[in-house]
Design a protein around this motif. Sequence first.
Motif, mmCIF file in Angstrom:
data_model
loop_
_atom_site.group_PDB
_atom_site.id
_atom_site.type_symbol
_atom_site.label_atom_id
_atom_site.label_comp_id
_atom_site.label_asym_id
_atom_site.label_seq_id
_atom_site.Cartn_x
_atom_site.Cartn_y
_atom_site.Cartn_z
ATOM 1 N N GLY A 138 0.798 -1.228 0.000
ATOM 2 C CA GLY A 138 0.000 0.000 0.000
ATOM 3 C C GLY A 138 0.827 1.273 0.000
ATOM 4 O O GLY A 138 0.275 2.372 0.052
ATOM 5 N N ARG A 139 2.145 1.117 -0.076
ATOM 6 C CA ARG A 139 3.008 2.294 -0.038
ATOM 7 C C ARG A 139 3.569 2.585 -1.437
ATOM 8 O O ARG A 139 3.928 1.675 -2.168
ATOM 9 N N CYS A 140 3.640 3.859 -1.783
ATOM 10 C CA CYS A 140 4.180 4.225 -3.087
ATOM 11 C C CYS A 140 5.660 3.864 -3.159
ATOM 12 O O CYS A 140 6.458 4.285 -2.324
ATOM 13 N N ALA A 141 6.045 3.096 -4.186
ATOM 14 C CA ALA A 141 7.434 2.669 -4.334
ATOM 15 C C ALA A 141 8.206 3.578 -5.290
ATOM 16 O O ALA A 141 9.410 3.417 -5.476
ATOM 17 N N TYR A 142 7.501 4.536 -5.884
ATOM 18 C CA TYR A 142 8.156 5.416 -6.856
ATOM 19 C C TYR A 142 9.092 6.390 -6.138
ATOM 20 O O TYR A 142 8.777 6.887 -5.057
ATOM 21 N N THR A 143 10.244 6.656 -6.744
ATOM 22 C CA THR A 143 11.150 7.698 -6.257
ATOM 23 C C THR A 143 11.631 8.484 -7.466
ATOM 24 O O THR A 143 11.566 7.993 -8.603
ATOM 25 N N GLU A 144 12.119 9.695 -7.211
ATOM 26 C CA GLU A 144 12.650 10.491 -8.319
ATOM 27 C C GLU A 144 13.767 9.752 -9.024
ATOM 28 O O GLU A 144 13.921 9.815 -10.241
ATOM 29 N N LYS A 145 14.556 9.053 -8.242
ATOM 30 C CA LYS A 145 15.673 8.309 -8.821
ATOM 31 C C LYS A 145 15.165 7.262 -9.829
ATOM 32 O O LYS A 145 15.774 7.069 -10.888
ATOM 33 N N ILE A 146 14.076 6.610 -9.507
ATOM 34 C CA ILE A 146 13.520 5.615 -10.435
ATOM 35 C C ILE A 146 13.093 6.310 -11.727
ATOM 36 O O ILE A 146 13.350 5.815 -12.829
ATOM 37 N N GLY A 147 12.474 7.479 -11.589
ATOM 38 C CA GLY A 147 12.091 8.257 -12.765
ATOM 39 C C GLY A 147 13.302 8.617 -13.623
ATOM 40 O O GLY A 147 13.273 8.485 -14.855
ATOM 41 N N GLU A 148 14.386 9.023 -12.964
ATOM 42 C CA GLU A 148 15.609 9.387 -13.701
ATOM 43 C C GLU A 148 16.214 8.184 -14.414
ATOM 44 O O GLU A 148 16.651 8.282 -15.555
ATOM 45 N N LEU A 149 16.228 7.041 -13.732
ATOM 46 C CA LEU A 149 16.797 5.833 -14.349
ATOM 47 C C LEU A 149 15.981 5.412 -15.572
ATOM 48 O O LEU A 149 16.532 4.961 -16.584
ATOM 49 N N GLY A 178 3.527 5.996 -14.002
ATOM 50 C CA GLY A 178 4.301 5.422 -15.101
ATOM 51 C C GLY A 178 3.541 5.533 -16.411
ATOM 52 O O GLY A 178 2.643 6.368 -16.559
ATOM 53 N N GLU A 179 3.912 4.651 -17.353
ATOM 54 C CA GLU A 179 3.238 4.671 -18.655
ATOM 55 C C GLU A 179 1.888 3.963 -18.577
ATOM 56 O O GLU A 179 0.938 4.321 -19.264
ATOM 57 N N VAL A 180 1.857 2.956 -17.745
ATOM 58 C CA VAL A 180 0.669 2.099 -17.677
ATOM 59 C C VAL A 180 0.714 1.346 -16.341
ATOM 60 O O VAL A 180 1.796 1.145 -15.781
ATOM 61 N N ALA A 181 -0.465 0.986 -15.837
ATOM 62 C CA ALA A 181 -0.514 0.306 -14.538
ATOM 63 C C ALA A 181 -1.555 -0.802 -14.543
ATOM 64 O O ALA A 181 -2.607 -0.679 -15.169
ATOM 65 N N GLY A 182 -1.256 -1.862 -13.797
ATOM 66 C CA GLY A 182 -2.210 -2.950 -13.593
ATOM 67 C C GLY A 182 -2.795 -2.846 -12.189
ATOM 68 O O GLY A 182 -2.082 -2.535 -11.234
#
Length: 367
Positions: A138-149, A178-182
């Motif tokens: 239930g926690r957001c796993a996204y980070t800016e670093k992931i976006g940069e990578l 992201g681009e798409v999500a399930g």
Amino acid sequence: MIPFLPLKDITAKYADEINVAVNRVVSSGWYLQGKENEAFEHHYADYIGTKHCVGCANGLDALIWIYRAYIELGIMQPGDEVIVSANTYIASVLAITENGLKAILVEPNPETLELDDSKIEEAVTSRTKSILLVHLYGRCAYTEKIGELCKKYSLHLVEDNAQAHGCIYKGQRTGSLGEVAGHSFYPGKNLGALGDGGAVTTSNKELADCIRALANYGSTKKYVFKYCGRNSRLDEIQAAVLDVKLRHLDEDNRLRQRVAAYYYENIKNPLITLPKQLPDENNVYHLFPILCEQRDELQQYLSENGVQTLIHYPIPPHLQECYAGSWNENALLITERLAEQELSLPISQVLADKDIEKVVVLLNDFK
Ligand SMILES: *Cc1c(COP(=O)(O)O)cnc(C)c1O
């Protein structure tokens, strides 16, 4: 007994509205691909913040269709690599391997239990095409670093939002990052149907169209088949139920957050570790995981004292029989340790205050 998740009570909370919705479908004589799907897809896309939503049979299919669409559209080839957290539920991994893609398992951060963004870059190769980012527990796993990578290596960011309906990252819902999500609407999820259900959200029309076709026999028009698809549709009854529950999702998530806040404030036992809370994080607490070296004893003790708990997950994907020989068995030590220590406490929108308090007293008395 304090049950782990009393689905009966969760449904009963909105029974009147749900009964109206179900009866409407029953008496309409229209059970698939109708107005209920259309309405729910529209509302869910609005809620998540994407242009499109495509309902489908379940969360696993949603993820399978996403990668299948990338292949059908020529964006990925079988043998390409997808990075995914090693401690996820097996569905995330199955969606990758079912499409002939290679799952590259990356360890979670042991403090947050989410994908460790400092370990992603070393896993990237010339065949890496995507990150399947699972918002676990239930926690957001996204980070800016992931976006940069993703930018740096041209990786397609796909979200597995099965456990994080309603979670917000910097004003945006997970499922739109992201681009798409399930998404999965398995009954026990934060937004749960009365049976199986799933959806894909995206603002990419090409992907949405392809996925809609794949989930309906590969058909773009009645009796015209562009792809070899499958029958993977969302029932009208489930769409109607989901549309009711969607209206209450934020309120229900706030009640889960209240339970979590009480746990964080009051669980004080040196034998028990809670996941680290990050500043400004948003977490919709699909689960409330704790870590304990004496996990099995703790579970037994709670059970003897009337508290039901579950383990998410006792055997990580790379140690499952179905994947024997697929990965080096000893390479994912953090994931394996978490599988030995994780225990999920009762948490839901219907958990009574006295029950939350009882769980805490028992945990603090555990020696
Ligand atoms: C539940 C879940 C799925 C699969 O959803 P189903 O609807 O059960 O097929 C996928 N990923 C994660 C992380 C899940 O928890």
